[in-house]
Design a protein around this motif. Structure first.
Motif, short mmCIF file in Angstrom:
data_model
loop_
_atom_site.label_atom_id
_atom_site.label_comp_id
_atom_site.label_asym_id
_atom_site.label_seq_id
_atom_site.Cartn_x
_atom_site.Cartn_y
_atom_site.Cartn_z
N UNK A 64 0.89 -1.25 -0.07
CA UNK A 64 -0.18 -0.07 -0.02
C UNK A 64 0.74 1.16 -0.09
N UNK A 65 1.72 1.15 -1.02
CA UNK A 65 2.63 2.43 -0.76
C UNK A 65 2.04 3.49 -1.81
N UNK A 66 2.00 4.93 -1.12
CA UNK A 66 1.30 5.86 -1.78
C UNK A 66 2.19 6.45 -2.99
N UNK A 67 1.92 7.25 -4.00
CA UNK A 67 2.43 7.86 -4.90
C UNK A 67 3.36 8.97 -4.32
N UNK A 68 4.40 9.09 -4.69
CA UNK A 68 5.40 10.24 -3.97
C UNK A 68 5.11 11.25 -4.77
N UNK A 69 4.62 11.50 -5.72
CA UNK A 69 4.31 13.02 -6.42
C UNK A 69 2.73 13.04 -6.41
N UNK A 70 2.44 13.96 -5.60
CA UNK A 70 1.01 14.20 -5.42
C UNK A 70 0.66 15.65 -4.87
N UNK A 71 -0.16 16.36 -5.70
CA UNK A 71 -0.43 17.70 -5.33
C UNK A 71 -1.19 18.16 -4.16
N UNK A 72 -1.60 17.15 -3.49
CA UNK A 72 -2.18 17.10 -1.96
C UNK A 72 -1.02 17.08 -1.11
N UNK A 73 -1.03 18.27 -0.17
CA UNK A 73 0.15 18.27 0.71
C UNK A 73 -0.14 17.22 1.91
N UNK A 74 -1.40 16.83 2.18
CA UNK A 74 -1.66 15.76 2.96
C UNK A 74 -1.25 14.33 2.66
N UNK A 75 -1.71 14.18 1.48
CA UNK A 75 -1.11 12.81 0.95
C UNK A 75 0.33 12.84 0.74
N UNK A 76 0.90 13.81 0.33
CA UNK A 76 2.41 13.96 0.09
C UNK A 76 3.17 13.76 1.41
N UNK A 77 2.65 14.31 2.63
CA UNK A 77 3.19 14.11 3.64
C UNK A 77 3.22 12.71 4.10
N UNK A 78 2.16 12.20 3.90
CA UNK A 78 1.88 10.61 4.16
C UNK A 78 3.00 9.74 3.51
N UNK A 79 3.05 10.09 2.16
CA UNK A 79 3.97 9.23 1.13
C UNK A 79 5.25 9.68 1.88
N UNK A 80 5.72 10.80 2.13
CA UNK A 80 7.05 10.88 2.61
C UNK A 80 7.40 10.20 3.81
N UNK A 81 6.54 9.78 4.90
CA UNK A 81 6.63 9.10 5.91
C UNK A 81 6.79 7.80 5.46
N UNK A 82 5.97 7.23 4.41
CA UNK A 82 6.10 5.81 4.11
C UNK A 82 7.39 5.92 3.63
N UNK A 83 8.00 6.58 2.73
CA UNK A 83 9.34 6.48 2.03
C UNK A 83 10.50 6.56 3.17
N UNK A 84 10.23 7.27 4.30
CA UNK A 84 11.30 7.17 5.32
C UNK A 84 11.23 5.81 5.94
N UNK A 85 10.16 5.21 6.26
CA UNK A 85 10.15 3.94 6.77
C UNK A 85 10.63 2.76 5.91
N UNK A 86 10.16 2.99 4.58
CA UNK A 86 10.59 1.99 3.71
C UNK A 86 12.22 2.11 3.37
N UNK A 87 13.01 3.30 3.45
CA UNK A 87 14.44 3.28 3.62
C UNK A 87 14.81 2.60 4.76
N UNK A 88 14.18 2.56 6.00
CA UNK A 88 14.71 1.84 7.10
C UNK A 88 14.43 0.33 6.74
N UNK A 89 13.43 -0.03 6.18
CA UNK A 89 13.25 -1.65 5.94
C UNK A 89 14.06 -1.83 4.86
#
Length: 426
Positions: A262-287
């Motif tokens: 359930x990875x969200x797209x990283x390029x989103x015009x919605x700042x709320x979704x973009x923030x969620x995607x950014x946090x997902x990518x940070x966690x993904x890097x740890x994984x």
């Protein structure tokens, strides 16, 4: 189980991370590659029907119910309540003479309520049955090539997989098999002890249970059994994954993939979704840092923007999953297992340092939640909420624990020879 080349994939992970969807996609991908595949799941029949685009109320519910949901793919839905009731009624029938003697009134099927833990036993029995050489798919195509089990969240899943080994150990402690050899002396021993000795039927029942548990344990410890961990990237998921990997490794199970779902797209015009995607990518890097490329590489699945429904959605996810390896040796094993390679090794450093090192791979374990206790010829290892009692290799039974160290995902236990038990050197 000997002779079967059926492979098993156990899909587990955090709660609500999409385990059932990944299990279904894994099974669909395998069936699409020409392998006769069985998917075991206790999930709601409506959800399963939606995943495969079928009517979830038609033939996918009830004990042992199964149907072909795609070419080469059979879905079997587990009903632990029905499984428990059927076995309880059968047990009453076998014990009818004893119940009649006591004046007991047998319980009817509709009076029986499923007790805690029944779901674990139902799943283990289904795994064992699926690996029976006589098990065939409904189309008559012979034994299954692959069994995909949609497991509960990782904590209950590890405890379920450890249940056969734990129960067999308890049986051996409570009813040692060697005592059965003295049944001819039982009346005499009963008189000497002043208490009745266990009846022959008790040992026979324990023997039957032990054989059933041994068959399930053989499936869990088979070289053809691997685990897929499913996580939805986030800080809590990363911590849970580390604990899960340690718990699985404690029981000799090595993931063949970690699925970041359930990875969200990283390029989103919605700042709320973009923030969620950014946090997902940070966690993904740890994984990715925790799971370097290799046997447990991280696989990324996108969020479809909706709950997956139908063959098209499931097929899109299936294409992104790594293929399940063919039957054969796989890394990772616990002592006494039947895997081709046993990483729980003893290193001889007697000549140089006067010690033996017992190395136990425990990726994800942390020092604060790790403990080691020796009890006679066994060692109790605890990591987080998971615990296992391990028999010491024979050479270490004549040694004393001199220390332990956890580094780089490996627990190293130092043993020094006990002068009173170790043979003297010239």
């Amino acid at each position: 189980m000997e002779g079967t080349r059926t492979r098993t994939v156990l899909v587990t992970g955090g709660g609500g991370g999409g385990r059932t969807t990944v299990a279904a996609a894994t099974a669909l991908a395998a069936a699409g590659s020409g392998r006769r595949t069985l998917l075991l799941s206790a999930e709601d029949p409506v959800l399963l029907g939606a995943l495969f685009g079928t009517d979830g109320t038609d033939g996918v519910c009830g004990e042992g119910a199964s149907r072909e949901v795609a070419p080469g793919l059979v879905l079997s839905r587990l009903d632990s309540g029905a499984d428990f009731r059927a076995r309880a009624v059968a047990l009453q029938e076998r014990a009818r003479s004893a119940l009649d003697l006591l004046g007991a009134e047998p319980l009817e099927d509709d009076e029986l309520a499923e007790p805690p833990g029944a779901d674990a036993f139902a799943l283990l029995r289904a795994l064992r049955s699926a690996h029976d050489p006589a098990a065939h798919d409904p189309a008559g195509g012979g034994p299954y090539d692959l069994v995909v089990a949609d497991m509960p969240p990782v904590g209950p899943a590890v405890r379920t997989l450890a249940l056969p080994e734990h129960t067999r150990r308890w049986l051996r402690r409570l009813l040692p098999p060697e005592r059965q050899a003295a049944r001819a002396l039982r009346p005499v021993l009963a008189q000497l002890a002043g208490v009745p000795m266990p009846a022959r039927s008790l040992y026979e029942a324990a023997g039957r249970l032990d054989r059933e548990l041994a068959a399930v344990q053989a499936v869990v410890e088979s070289p053809g059994t691997t685990v897929r961990l499913v996580v939805e990237p986030g800080p809590a998921a990363v911590r849970a994954l580390r604990a899960a990997r340690a718990g699985l490794a404690l029981h000799g199970l090595v993931p063949d993939a970690v699925v970041a779902n359930r990875l969200l797209p990283t390029a989103s015009p919605d700042p709320w979704l973009a923030g969620l995607a950014s946090r997902q990518q940070e966690a993904l890097k740890e994984l990715l840092d925790d799971c370097p490329s290799g046997p447990a590489a991280v696989c990324e699945l996108p969020h479809l923007g909706r709950e997956p429904q139908g063959a098209a959605d499931l097929g899109e996810l299936a294409e992104r999953l790594p293929p399940v390896p063919p039957p054969g040796p796989s890394p990772g094993a616990a002592p006494g297992g039947d895997r081709a390679e046993d990483p729980w090794t003893v290193e001889d450093r007697l000549a140089d340092e006067g010690v033996l090192l017992w190395r136990l791979p425990l990726p994800g374990a942390v020092r604060e939640t790790l403990s080691l206790v020796r009890r006679g010829d066994e060692v109790v290892v605890t990591t987080g909420p998971f615990r296992r009692v391990l028999p010491l290799p024979a050479v270490l039974c004549r040694c004393a624990v001199a220390g332990a160290r956890l580094a780089d995902g490996e627990l190293t236990v130092r043993f020094e020879p006990d002068p009173g038990l170790w043979p003297a050197r010239d």
